[in-house]
Motif scaffolding. Structure first.
Motif, short mmCIF file in Angstrom:
data_model
loop_
_atom_site.label_atom_id
_atom_site.label_comp_id
_atom_site.label_asym_id
_atom_site.label_seq_id
_atom_site.Cartn_x
_atom_site.Cartn_y
_atom_site.Cartn_z
N LEU A 1 57.91 68.70 35.46
CA LEU A 1 56.89 69.28 34.52
C LEU A 1 57.56 69.13 33.18
O LEU A 1 58.90 68.61 32.74
CB LEU A 1 57.22 70.79 34.48
CG LEU A 1 56.66 71.72 35.99
CD1 LEU A 1 56.96 73.08 36.10
CD2 LEU A 1 55.10 71.44 36.02
N GLU B 1 56.10 73.18 29.78
CA GLU B 1 55.22 73.84 30.77
C GLU B 1 56.26 74.74 31.65
O GLU B 1 56.05 75.66 32.14
CB GLU B 1 54.76 72.62 31.67
CG GLU B 1 53.70 71.88 31.26
CD GLU B 1 53.13 70.66 32.01
OE1 GLU B 1 52.13 70.29 32.03
OE2 GLU B 1 54.23 70.01 32.72
N TYR B 2 57.60 74.04 31.78
CA TYR B 2 58.53 74.85 32.50
C TYR B 2 58.86 76.39 31.79
O TYR B 2 58.98 77.43 32.31
CB TYR B 2 60.09 74.04 32.72
CG TYR B 2 60.79 74.34 33.57
CD1 TYR B 2 60.77 73.94 34.86
CD2 TYR B 2 61.70 75.47 33.37
CE1 TYR B 2 61.57 74.29 35.97
CE2 TYR B 2 62.59 75.90 34.41
CZ TYR B 2 62.48 75.45 35.72
OH TYR B 2 63.45 75.67 36.85
N GLN C 1 56.04 78.75 32.58
CA GLN C 1 56.38 79.33 33.66
C GLN C 1 57.20 80.50 33.70
O GLN C 1 57.05 81.76 34.24
CB GLN C 1 56.75 78.43 34.88
CG GLN C 1 55.43 77.55 35.28
CD GLN C 1 54.74 78.04 36.43
OE1 GLN C 1 55.18 78.40 37.20
NE2 GLN C 1 53.48 77.96 35.89
N SER D 1 53.67 79.48 40.04
CA SER D 1 52.65 78.60 40.84
C SER D 1 53.05 77.21 40.94
O SER D 1 52.37 76.24 41.51
CB SER D 1 51.07 78.68 40.16
OG SER D 1 51.34 78.06 38.74
N LYS D 2 54.30 76.63 40.38
CA LYS D 2 54.94 75.48 40.41
C LYS D 2 56.05 75.36 40.92
O LYS D 2 56.90 76.44 41.16
CB LYS D 2 55.16 74.78 38.77
CG LYS D 2 53.81 75.01 38.11
CD LYS D 2 52.70 73.97 38.30
CE LYS D 2 51.46 74.10 37.13
NZ LYS D 2 50.66 73.30 37.51
N HIS E 1 57.56 82.14 45.02
CA HIS E 1 56.44 81.37 44.61
C HIS E 1 55.34 82.28 44.97
O HIS E 1 55.09 82.89 46.27
CB HIS E 1 56.47 80.13 45.32
CG HIS E 1 55.30 79.08 45.07
ND1 HIS E 1 55.47 78.10 44.31
CD2 HIS E 1 53.96 78.95 45.68
CE1 HIS E 1 54.33 77.61 44.10
NE2 HIS E 1 53.57 78.29 44.92
#
Length: 399
Positions: free
Chosen positions: A159, A163-164, A167, A314-315, A326
């Motif tokens: 990612l 993005e990380y 999350q 979701s990652k 998760h």
């Protein structure tokens, strides 16, 4: 990575979680250890500031850098790896809480270090862990931990840093105006779920998915545990099953990252509690060493389910704290090889003696390794009389 209001919300969530994890209320001048990696300094500063505002005494302590860790294992002899630093016991005997901020600058730097050296050093820290456990049992100590986004974590997860970080922001409810209120609401739902799961008693959980066909016996004098405040975030409902009665096939579908090694697709075959065969996509030798490090390492210490309605993760995050929680399309489950959690014992903590652990099938090991499966699955509770109840399907609990 985060602006000041977001860091302030994160600090508030961590203190709320720390307070929930403790059986007695915090009071003025309590001593709180703040462990942090150097990249997590912005959050550590905000946490310390909040602790001062609340009348606490923060003790900030930066963790070793990757180079410091490598040099320790390459240059220190066995005596130096197993020596407790003077003053450590005294500090831990006076701590009332601990907040740990995980923000690694590197993930693979220990890949070439002998795992036995790492295990040796870890075992030498057991007296400190025992002090914390004793104080926690007395109600005078609690702990929580969290993660701060770094480039190393993002790169390993595939990612971008943004993005990380997003999350983490979603998973900790930092994108909400009042994140602690959202956590309180979630905690209320968790309490309802764990009470319902407890109603099934000493049943056998049968898990069916594309690559899992597993029976896990819950055992006597157990209770399910949900959000305790010890981890932020935490969406799992977990129990420590009877280690002697796990049978069938289990496969992890999320990669797992351990001691600088990333391993995917670990398949385990259980018979009468013990792993009788293990295969891994790669690093097979490393996996086998983990399972052979002590008698309890090849037995199950935890069984857990995550409802996709609760978890926004979701990652793949390349970190167990997030990967074991998760949510995604199908929710998730995980088992942990190794040590059981004593907080899933339904009696008083002091009653869970070594003999009682053996009698009830609570596992004991230096290992605790979470292995996550994200496939669509059905979980059926089978009572001692043979009654079958589907408790989890298509990623959600059926309550």
């Amino acid at each position: 990575m985060y602006d000041t209001p977001t860091l302030e919300r994160y600090a508030e969530v961590l203190f709320w979680a720390l307070s929930r994890a403790r059986t007695s209320a915090y009071k003025k001048s309590d001593i709180i250890l703040v462990n942090y990696d150097i990249d997590g300094l912005p959050l550590a500063e905000e946490v310390c500031s909040l602790l001062y505002d609340k009348g606490m005494i923060p003790v900030p302590r930066m963790n070793e850098t990757p180079r410091m860790q490598v040099d320790k294992y390459r240059k220190a002899n066995n005596k130096r790896l197993t020596t407790l630093i003077p003053g450590q016991r005294d500090l831990y005997n006076h701590l009332n809480g601990s907040i740990s901020i995980y923000a690694p600058a590197s993930l693979g730097h220990l890949a070439d270090i002998d795992p036995e050296l790492i295990a040796m050093h870890g075992k030498a820290q057991q007296p400190l862990r025992s002090i914390m456990q004793t104080r926690e049992d007395m109600g005078t100590f609690s702990w929580t931990l969290c993660m701060y986004p770094t480039q190393a974590l993002a790169a390993q997860a595939g990612l971008t840093l943004e993005e990380y970080g997003h999350q983490i922001e979603k998973a900790c409810y930092l994108n909400k105006p009042e994140p602690t209120r959202a956590w309180r609401q979630f905690a209320h739902k968790v309490d309802e779920l764990t009470e319902w799961l407890d109603s099934f008693g000493d049943c056998t959980m049968h898990v069916e998915s594309e690559s899992v066909d597993l029976n896990v016996k819950i055992g006597q004098r157990r209770k399910w545990v949900g959000f305790t405040g010890r981890n932020i975030p935490s969406f799992e409902m977990y129990v420590s099953p009877d280690m002697r009665h796990t049978n069938g096939v289990y496969k992890s579908t999320l990669p797992t990252f351990r001691s600088g090694n990333i391993i995917g697709d670990i398949q385990l075959i259980f018979k009468e509690g013990r792993v009788t065969k293990v295969t891994a996509e790669h690093n097979q030798g490393f996996v086998e060493k983990q399972l052979n490090q002590d008698p309890g390492a090849a037995l199950v210490g935890e069984f857990a389910l995550v409802d996709k309605r609760f978890s926004p993760i979701s990652k793949f995050m390349a970190n167990t704290l997030y990967d074991e929680n998760h949510g995604g399309e199908h929710g998730s489950m995980h088992i942990a090889l190794g040590n059981s959690y004593s907080n899933t014992f339904s009696g008083e903590t002091e009653q869970l003696t070594e003999n009682t652990r053996k009698t009830l099938g609570f596992n004991t090991s230096a290992l605790h390794w979470d292995l996550v499966n994200t496939e669509e699955k059905r979980v059926i509770a089978i009572s001692p009389t043979g009654k079958r109840t589907t408790i989890y399907e298509k990623g959600i609990f059926t309550l």
